[in-house]
Motif scaffolding. Structure first.
Motif, PDB file in Angstrom:
ATOM      1  N   ASN A 164      32.065 -19.400  59.605  1.00 38.13           N
ATOM      2  CA  ASN A 164      32.091 -17.737  59.871  1.00 38.13           C
ATOM      3  C   ASN A 164      31.521 -17.315  59.083  1.00 38.13           C
ATOM      4  N   ILE A 165      29.950 -18.308  59.847  1.00 35.39           N
ATOM      5  CA  ILE A 165      28.636 -17.809  58.417  1.00 35.39           C
ATOM      6  C   ILE A 165      27.676 -16.642  59.440  1.00 35.39           C
ATOM      7  N   THR A 166      27.363 -15.691  58.492  1.00 34.23           N
ATOM      8  CA  THR A 166      26.198 -15.410  58.784  1.00 34.23           C
ATOM      9  C   THR A 166      24.800 -15.369  58.213  1.00 34.23           C
ATOM     10  N   ALA A 167      24.168 -15.417  59.017  1.00 30.34           N
ATOM     11  CA  ALA A 167      22.694 -15.482  58.017  1.00 30.34           C
ATOM     12  C   ALA A 167      22.006 -14.070  58.274  1.00 30.34           C
ATOM     13  N   ILE A 168      21.731 -13.337  57.149  1.00 25.06           N
ATOM     14  CA  ILE A 168      21.001 -13.050  57.198  1.00 25.06           C
ATOM     15  C   ILE A 168      19.889 -12.557  56.831  1.00 25.06           C
ATOM     16  N   VAL A 169      18.041 -12.331  57.984  1.00 28.71           N
ATOM     17  CA  VAL A 169      16.816 -12.802  57.745  1.00 28.71           C
ATOM     18  C   VAL A 169      16.004 -12.041  57.443  1.00 28.71           C
ATOM     19  N   THR A 170      14.953 -12.609  56.667  1.00 28.03           N
ATOM     20  CA  THR A 170      13.864 -11.488  56.828  1.00 28.03           C
ATOM     21  C   THR A 170      13.074 -11.312  58.059  1.00 28.03           C
ATOM     22  N   VAL A 171      12.562 -10.019  58.046  1.00 23.85           N
ATOM     23  CA  VAL A 171      11.429  -9.871  59.289  1.00 23.85           C
ATOM     24  C   VAL A 171       9.564  -9.947  59.282  1.00 23.85           C
ATOM     25  N   ALA A 172       9.925 -10.135  57.910  1.00 18.21           N
ATOM     26  CA  ALA A 172       8.238 -10.033  57.270  1.00 18.21           C
ATOM     27  C   ALA A 172       7.182 -10.581  57.208  1.00 18.21           C
ATOM     28  N   ASP A 173       7.641 -11.696  57.667  1.00 12.12           N
ATOM     29  CA  ASP A 173       6.856 -13.090  58.095  1.00 12.12           C
ATOM     30  C   ASP A 173       5.560 -12.436  58.781  1.00 12.12           C
ATOM     31  N   ASP A 174       4.569 -13.076  58.809  1.00  8.84           N
ATOM     32  CA  ASP A 174       3.219 -12.021  59.216  1.00  8.84           C
ATOM     33  C   ASP A 174       1.737 -13.585  59.626  1.00  8.84           C
ATOM     34  N   GLY A 175       1.806 -14.712  58.942  1.00  9.14           N
ATOM     35  CA  GLY A 175       1.251 -15.897  59.040  1.00  9.14           C
ATOM     36  C   GLY A 175       1.758 -16.079  60.336  1.00  9.14           C
ATOM     37  N   GLY A 176       1.414 -17.856  60.077  1.00 13.54           N
ATOM     38  CA  GLY A 176       0.775 -18.748  61.169  1.00 13.54           C
ATOM     39  C   GLY A 176       1.547 -17.849  62.884  1.00 13.54           C
ATOM     40  N   SER A 177       2.608 -19.127  63.385  1.00 13.51           N
ATOM     41  CA  SER A 177       2.620 -18.920  65.430  1.00 13.51           C
ATOM     42  C   SER A 177       3.328 -17.352  65.199  1.00 13.51           C
ATOM     43  N   SER A 178       4.273 -17.340  64.636  1.00  9.95           N
ATOM     44  CA  SER A 178       4.708 -15.736  64.104  1.00  9.95           C
ATOM     45  C   SER A 178       3.718 -14.612  63.986  1.00  9.95           C
ATOM     46  N   GLY A 179       3.383 -15.016  63.030  1.00 11.15           N
ATOM     47  CA  GLY A 179       2.079 -13.488  63.281  1.00 11.15           C
ATOM     48  C   GLY A 179       1.780 -13.360  64.432  1.00 11.15           C
ATOM     49  N   ARG A 180       0.830 -14.541  64.983  1.00  9.72           N
ATOM     50  CA  ARG A 180      -0.037 -14.529  66.075  1.00  9.72           C
ATOM     51  C   ARG A 180       1.069 -13.497  67.209  1.00  9.72           C
ATOM     52  N   LEU A 181       2.550 -14.185  67.554  1.00 12.62           N
ATOM     53  CA  LEU A 181       2.833 -13.239  67.965  1.00 12.62           C
ATOM     54  C   LEU A 181       4.025 -11.695  67.566  1.00 12.62           C
ATOM     55  N   GLN A 183       1.279 -10.106  66.600  1.00 14.65           N
ATOM     56  CA  GLN A 183       0.448  -8.902  66.621  1.00 14.65           C
ATOM     57  C   GLN A 183      -0.047  -8.776  68.645  1.00 14.65           C
ATOM     58  N   GLU A 184       0.492 -10.114  69.021  1.00 12.70           N
ATOM     59  CA  GLU A 184       0.080 -10.198  70.543  1.00 12.70           C
ATOM     60  C   GLU A 184       1.086  -9.762  70.869  1.00 12.70           C
ATOM     61  N   PHE A 185       2.226  -9.624  71.198  1.00 13.86           N
ATOM     62  CA  PHE A 185       2.884  -9.215  71.688  1.00 13.86           C
ATOM     63  C   PHE A 185       3.808  -7.709  71.570  1.00 13.86           C
ATOM     64  N   GLY A 186       3.879  -8.018  69.676  1.00 14.19           N
ATOM     65  CA  GLY A 186       4.442  -6.767  69.357  1.00 14.19           C
ATOM     66  C   GLY A 186       6.237  -6.613  68.686  1.00 14.19           C
ATOM     67  N   VAL A 187       6.045  -8.180  68.420  1.00 13.96           N
ATOM     68  CA  VAL A 187       7.762  -8.576  68.501  1.00 13.96           C
ATOM     69  C   VAL A 187       8.079  -8.523  67.078  1.00 13.96           C
ATOM     70  N   LEU A 188       9.152  -8.408  66.521  1.00 16.30           N
ATOM     71  CA  LEU A 188       9.820  -8.827  65.045  1.00 16.30           C
ATOM     72  C   LEU A 188       9.412 -10.154  64.925  1.00 16.30           C
ATOM     73  N   PRO A 189       8.669 -10.967  64.395  1.00 19.10           N
ATOM     74  CA  PRO A 189       8.344 -12.114  63.494  1.00 19.10           C
ATOM     75  C   PRO A 189       9.668 -13.250  63.753  1.00 19.10           C
ATOM     76  N   PRO A 190       9.312 -14.161  64.565  1.00 12.05           N
ATOM     77  CA  PRO A 190      10.969 -15.265  65.171  1.00 12.05           C
ATOM     78  C   PRO A 190      11.256 -16.110  64.407  1.00 12.05           C
ATOM     79  N   GLY A 191       9.524 -16.750  63.581  1.00  6.27           N
ATOM     80  CA  GLY A 191      10.155 -18.513  62.786  1.00  6.27           C
ATOM     81  C   GLY A 191      11.110 -18.588  61.830  1.00  6.27           C
ATOM     82  N   ASP A 192      11.193 -17.196  60.523  1.00  3.37           N
ATOM     83  CA  ASP A 192      12.762 -17.875  59.820  1.00  3.37           C
ATOM     84  C   ASP A 192      14.146 -17.848  60.837  1.00  3.37           C
TER      85      ASP A 192
END
Length: 459
Positions: A164-181, A183-192
């Motif tokens: 029964n675990i819930t992980a609440i994760v930040t979506v502020a990442d804008d670097g690396g692979s997440s940052g490129r996605l 910018q290019e697709f307009g999706v929230l960063p999926p890395g974390d």
């Protein structure tokens, strides 16, 4: 000599047989463990058979059953004439029990082959899987808030104590692979989120390797991780990141749930002591200045409703570990999340980092970390205690980190006490083969659950 060898071999086989028999009997008795909902259904099944037999007897006016009983009585009379009842009775009873156990064993074996095919789950018995499943899903409702490798590391340890675990994760990442996605697709960063899904998955080792795999060639693919591309595709298919994560969790057999703090396109900014204003999560550590204020654009992003629901229903809330300004605080800049944490009365603890982080927390003590979180949330106390590592890393590791202007976080006990926090000291350090310092997932989870038990019963 040969007789002695045969005697020794027979004794060995006898011991192995006793061992196997003892194990098998032990496995049978496990089916009677409380909480499995097996005994009640077994008794109901027996009752159903008896009731059906009684109904049949009433329907056919007992005549065939009477002759069947008479025939059985005659047969039993013959047996007792040959063998006394105190011998024949126990033998027949034993034969019936052996047939019952054999039938049940073969039934369970057949079910196990279907549910746990060979090569998927090892040698673990079905009853052990059921008992573990029951224990995990009766575990406390734990909400963990953070991001980065620190959060995924903690989840690896916690998932052995509760599902029964819930992980609440930040979506502020804008670097690396997440940052490129982003910018290019307009999706929230999926890395974390990717890291947390892999950490909570049942087949964690294989899935982590798959999700962390980075393409080394290919037009536009170089540098992207498979996990990021997978979540980006799922976001496009399902419509948003929340549905994408939920669908991915089902596909990957994730134990628990991973939720973005918000579905808003959040961009971090920081004001430095020298007057500079830096925008972008990846740019803040690179600015190499002392952070005096941090915020986000938009300034009051709405929280994901599922995250607020999880916080309200939580038995235990854990903040961290992770980068203070770029992993932890971004979640708390969502006002509804900070409000929900402040409103709860359950045990809440902050897991402090072991080492300072260049560009974010140079020279920070434990009290400085706590003050930064309090200040970012309107000077409120969002947690009751702070978990701090007791021992210093090895000299070789300290030298390696010192070259990067990183040092162990100093525990200033008096300042922490003045901030009204309890200190939970523990040895939870793990140094990998190349000298990186991490929290040991199993030790960290064990200490956190032990503290939770004490805090929960003390309330």
């Amino acid at each position: 000599m040969s007789i002695g060898f045969l005697r020794q071999a027979l004794n060995t086989l006898q011991k192995q047989s006793r061992s196997r028999t003892s194990h098998r009997v032990n496995q049978w008795f496990k089916w009677l463990s409380p909480g499995l909902s097996i005994k009640r259904w077994l008794l109901i099944s027996v009752g159903g058979v008896l009731l059906a037999s009684l109904g049949l007897a009433i329907w056919i006016k007992l005549t065939p059953i009477f002759w069947l009983i008479e025939l059985l009585r005659g047969f039993l009379g013959v047996i007792t004439d040959i063998l006394p009842n105190y011998i024949s009775g126990p033998l027949v009873l034993l034969g019936g029990l052996l047939l019952l156990l054999w039938g049940q064993t073969r039934t369970v074996g057949s079910i196990t082959k279907v549910l746990r095919p060979e090569g998927q789950g090892g040698q673990e018995e079905l009853i052990d899987v059921l008992l573990a499943h029951r224990r995990l899903y009766r575990g406390p409702k734990i909400v963990v808030i953070g991001g980065g490798t620190g959060l995924s590391n903690l989840l690896r340890g916690l998932k052995t104590y509760s599902a029964n675990i819930t992980a609440i994760v930040t979506v502020a990442d804008d670097g690396g692979s997440s940052g490129r996605l982003r910018q290019e697709f307009g999706v929230l960063p999926p890395g974390d989120i990717r890291n947390c899904l892999a950490a909570l998955a049942d087949e964690e080792k294989l899935l982590t390797e798959l999700f962390q795999y980075r393409f080394r060639a290919g037009d536009g693919l170089t540098g992207h991780s498979f996990g990021n591309l997978f979540l980006t595709a799922m976001s496009d298919i399902t419509g948003d990141l929340e549905r994408a994560v939920a669908a991915s969790s089902r596909v990957l057999a994730v134990r628990g749930q991973v939720l973005p703090a918000t579905l808003s396109d959040v961009r971090l900014w920081a004001e430095l002591a020298d007057g500079r204003r830096i925008e972008g999560e990846s740019n803040i550590p690179k600015a190499d200045g002392k952070i005096v204020k941090i915020g986000c654009i938009p300034s009051n992003p709405p929280a994901l409703p599922a995250a607020i629901k999880a916080l309200k229903e939580a038995d235990y809330i854990i903040i961290g570990p992770g980068s203070l300004y770029t992993s932890l605080i971004p979640n708390l800049l969502v006002p509804e999340i900070a409000d929900a944490i402040a409103a709860t009365k359950v045990p809440r603890i902050y897991v402090c980092n072991i080492m300072t982080q260049p560009g974010e927390t140079q020279g920070y003590s434990v009290a400085d970390h706590i003050s930064a979180i309090d200040n970012a949330c309107g000077h409120r106390r969002l947690f009751d205690a702070v978990l701090v590592h007791k021992k210093s890393p090895s000299a070789q590791t300290l030298l390696r980190y010192a070259q990067q202007n990183s040092h162990p976080v100093f525990l200033d006990r008096e300042a922490v006490s003045l901030l009204g926090r309890r200190i939970v000291p523990a040895n939870i350090l793990y140094e990998d083969e190349i000298g990186f310092v991490r929290h040991n997932p199993q030790k960290l989870a064990r200490v956190l659950l032990r503290w939770y038990s004490g805090a929960h019963h003390g309330r």
